[in-house]
Scaffold this motif. Structure first.
Motif, PDB file in Angstrom:
ATOM      1  N   GLU A  13       0.788  -1.174  -0.011  1.00 42.22           N
ATOM      2  CA  GLU A  13       0.121   0.119   0.011  1.00 42.22           C
ATOM      3  C   GLU A  13       0.970   1.346   0.142  1.00 42.22           C
ATOM      4  O   GLU A  13       0.692   2.147  -0.970  1.00 42.22           O
ATOM      5  N   ALA A  14       1.845   1.255   0.893  1.00 43.99           N
ATOM      6  CA  ALA A  14       2.788   2.406   0.898  1.00 43.99           C
ATOM      7  C   ALA A  14       3.392   2.475  -0.430  1.00 43.99           C
ATOM      8  O   ALA A  14       3.743   3.821  -0.916  1.00 43.99           O
ATOM      9  N   GLY A  15       3.992   1.306  -1.100  1.00 42.62           N
ATOM     10  CA  GLY A  15       4.628   1.475  -2.320  1.00 42.62           C
ATOM     11  C   GLY A  15       3.656   2.103  -3.486  1.00 42.62           C
ATOM     12  O   GLY A  15       4.177   2.840  -4.314  1.00 42.62           O
ATOM     13  N   ASP A  16       2.551   1.468  -3.363  1.00 45.18           N
ATOM     14  CA  ASP A  16       1.618   2.146  -4.270  1.00 45.18           C
ATOM     15  C   ASP A  16       1.102   3.585  -4.130  1.00 45.18           C
ATOM     16  O   ASP A  16       1.252   4.294  -5.068  1.00 45.18           O
ATOM     17  N   SER A  19       4.294   5.607  -5.687  1.00 48.05           N
ATOM     18  CA  SER A  19       4.095   5.593  -7.019  1.00 48.05           C
ATOM     19  C   SER A  19       3.130   6.345  -7.542  1.00 48.05           C
ATOM     20  O   SER A  19       3.543   7.331  -8.672  1.00 48.05           O
ATOM     21  N   LEU A  20       1.881   6.282  -6.964  1.00 44.38           N
ATOM     22  CA  LEU A  20       0.865   7.280  -7.658  1.00 44.38           C
ATOM     23  C   LEU A  20       1.157   8.633  -7.477  1.00 44.38           C
ATOM     24  O   LEU A  20       0.938   9.594  -8.386  1.00 44.38           O
ATOM     25  N   ALA A  21       1.769   8.931  -6.438  1.00 48.73           N
ATOM     26  CA  ALA A  21       2.280  10.433  -5.803  1.00 48.73           C
ATOM     27  C   ALA A  21       3.082  10.943  -6.962  1.00 48.73           C
ATOM     28  O   ALA A  21       3.148  12.020  -7.786  1.00 48.73           O
ATOM     29  N   PHE A  22       4.196  10.039  -7.432  1.00 50.09           N
ATOM     30  CA  PHE A  22       5.269  10.420  -8.303  1.00 50.09           C
ATOM     31  C   PHE A  22       4.357  10.641  -9.696  1.00 50.09           C
ATOM     32  O   PHE A  22       4.709  11.444 -10.717  1.00 50.09           O
ATOM     33  N   GLU A  23       3.670   9.856 -10.144  1.00 49.61           N
ATOM     34  CA  GLU A  23       2.732   9.924 -11.161  1.00 49.61           C
ATOM     35  C   GLU A  23       1.914  11.227 -11.469  1.00 49.61           C
ATOM     36  O   GLU A  23       1.755  11.866 -12.253  1.00 49.61           O
ATOM     37  N   LYS A  41      -5.412  11.603  -5.125  1.00 48.64           N
ATOM     38  CA  LYS A  41      -6.510  11.162  -4.244  1.00 48.64           C
ATOM     39  C   LYS A  41      -6.369   9.557  -4.118  1.00 48.64           C
ATOM     40  O   LYS A  41      -6.638   9.107  -3.023  1.00 48.64           O
ATOM     41  N   LYS A  42      -5.979   8.864  -4.998  1.00 44.48           N
ATOM     42  CA  LYS A  42      -5.709   7.504  -5.234  1.00 44.48           C
ATOM     43  C   LYS A  42      -4.580   7.230  -4.191  1.00 44.48           C
ATOM     44  O   LYS A  42      -4.501   6.386  -3.381  1.00 44.48           O
ATOM     45  N   ALA A  43      -3.770   7.931  -4.304  1.00 40.89           N
ATOM     46  CA  ALA A  43      -2.416   7.799  -3.461  1.00 40.89           C
ATOM     47  C   ALA A  43      -2.777   7.917  -2.062  1.00 40.89           C
ATOM     48  O   ALA A  43      -2.262   7.044  -1.194  1.00 40.89           O
ATOM     49  N   ASN A  44      -3.698   8.943  -1.604  1.00 45.11           N
ATOM     50  CA  ASN A  44      -3.933   9.140  -0.430  1.00 45.11           C
ATOM     51  C   ASN A  44      -4.855   7.913   0.204  1.00 45.11           C
ATOM     52  O   ASN A  44      -4.620   7.501   1.374  1.00 45.11           O
ATOM     53  N   ASN A  49      -4.783   3.102   3.653  1.00 47.72           N
ATOM     54  CA  ASN A  49      -4.839   1.993   3.990  1.00 47.72           C
ATOM     55  C   ASN A  49      -3.431   1.219   4.998  1.00 47.72           C
ATOM     56  O   ASN A  49      -3.588   0.592   5.760  1.00 47.72           O
ATOM     57  N   ALA A  50      -2.294   1.706   4.249  1.00 49.72           N
ATOM     58  CA  ALA A  50      -1.130   1.438   4.942  1.00 49.72           C
ATOM     59  C   ALA A  50      -1.027   1.824   6.349  1.00 49.72           C
ATOM     60  O   ALA A  50      -0.702   1.257   7.326  1.00 49.72           O
ATOM     61  N   HIS A  51      -1.474   3.172   6.572  1.00 50.95           N
ATOM     62  CA  HIS A  51      -1.456   3.677   7.955  1.00 50.95           C
ATOM     63  C   HIS A  51      -2.498   3.207   8.722  1.00 50.95           C
ATOM     64  O   HIS A  51      -2.167   2.807  10.084  1.00 50.95           O
TER      65      HIS A  51
END
Length: 108
Positions: A13-16, A19-23, A41-44, A49-51
């Motif tokens: 979840e953190a990795g995704d 990655s989404l933040a960089f996208e 928003k997706k990154a958040n 989820n990870a948090h």
């Protein structure tokens, strides 16, 4: 969930999220701020989820249920920490990029 499944949930979840933040930043640099905000928003969601998994671990430990601290758990925490920093920083960078874009548009 096993300890390993918990760890890999945090990592995934953190990795995704990262990655989404960089996208999102790439989209902002192209001037597509709508797409950038969607990606953030997706990154958040992934970050949350990870948090949530991490918060559950902390709550259990606070209630006396000890967690095994392994190198994998440390690795998962590293992922979450770097995702947090990336997400927060990139959110501000997207705002800055939009401000720059608007300034350039107003000068023309």
């Amino acid at each position: 969930m096993t300890n390993e499944e918990i760890i890999f949930k945090i990592i995934t979840e953190a990795g995704d999220a990262k990655s989404l933040a960089f996208e999102a930043l790439k989209e902002a640099r192209k001037g597509d701020f709508k797409k950038a905000r969607k990606k953030l928003k997706k990154a958040n969601k992934n970050f949350n989820n990870a948090h949530d998994v991490q918060t559950d671990l902390i709550s259990k430990e606070a209630n006396g249920q000890k967690n095994e601290v392994s190198i994998l758990m440390v690795h998962a925490q590293d992922h979450l920490t770097s995702a947090t920093l990336a997400k927060d920083l990139i959110k501000e960078m997207v705002k800055m990029q939009e401000e720059i874009f608007n300034l350039k548009e107003n000068k023309q």
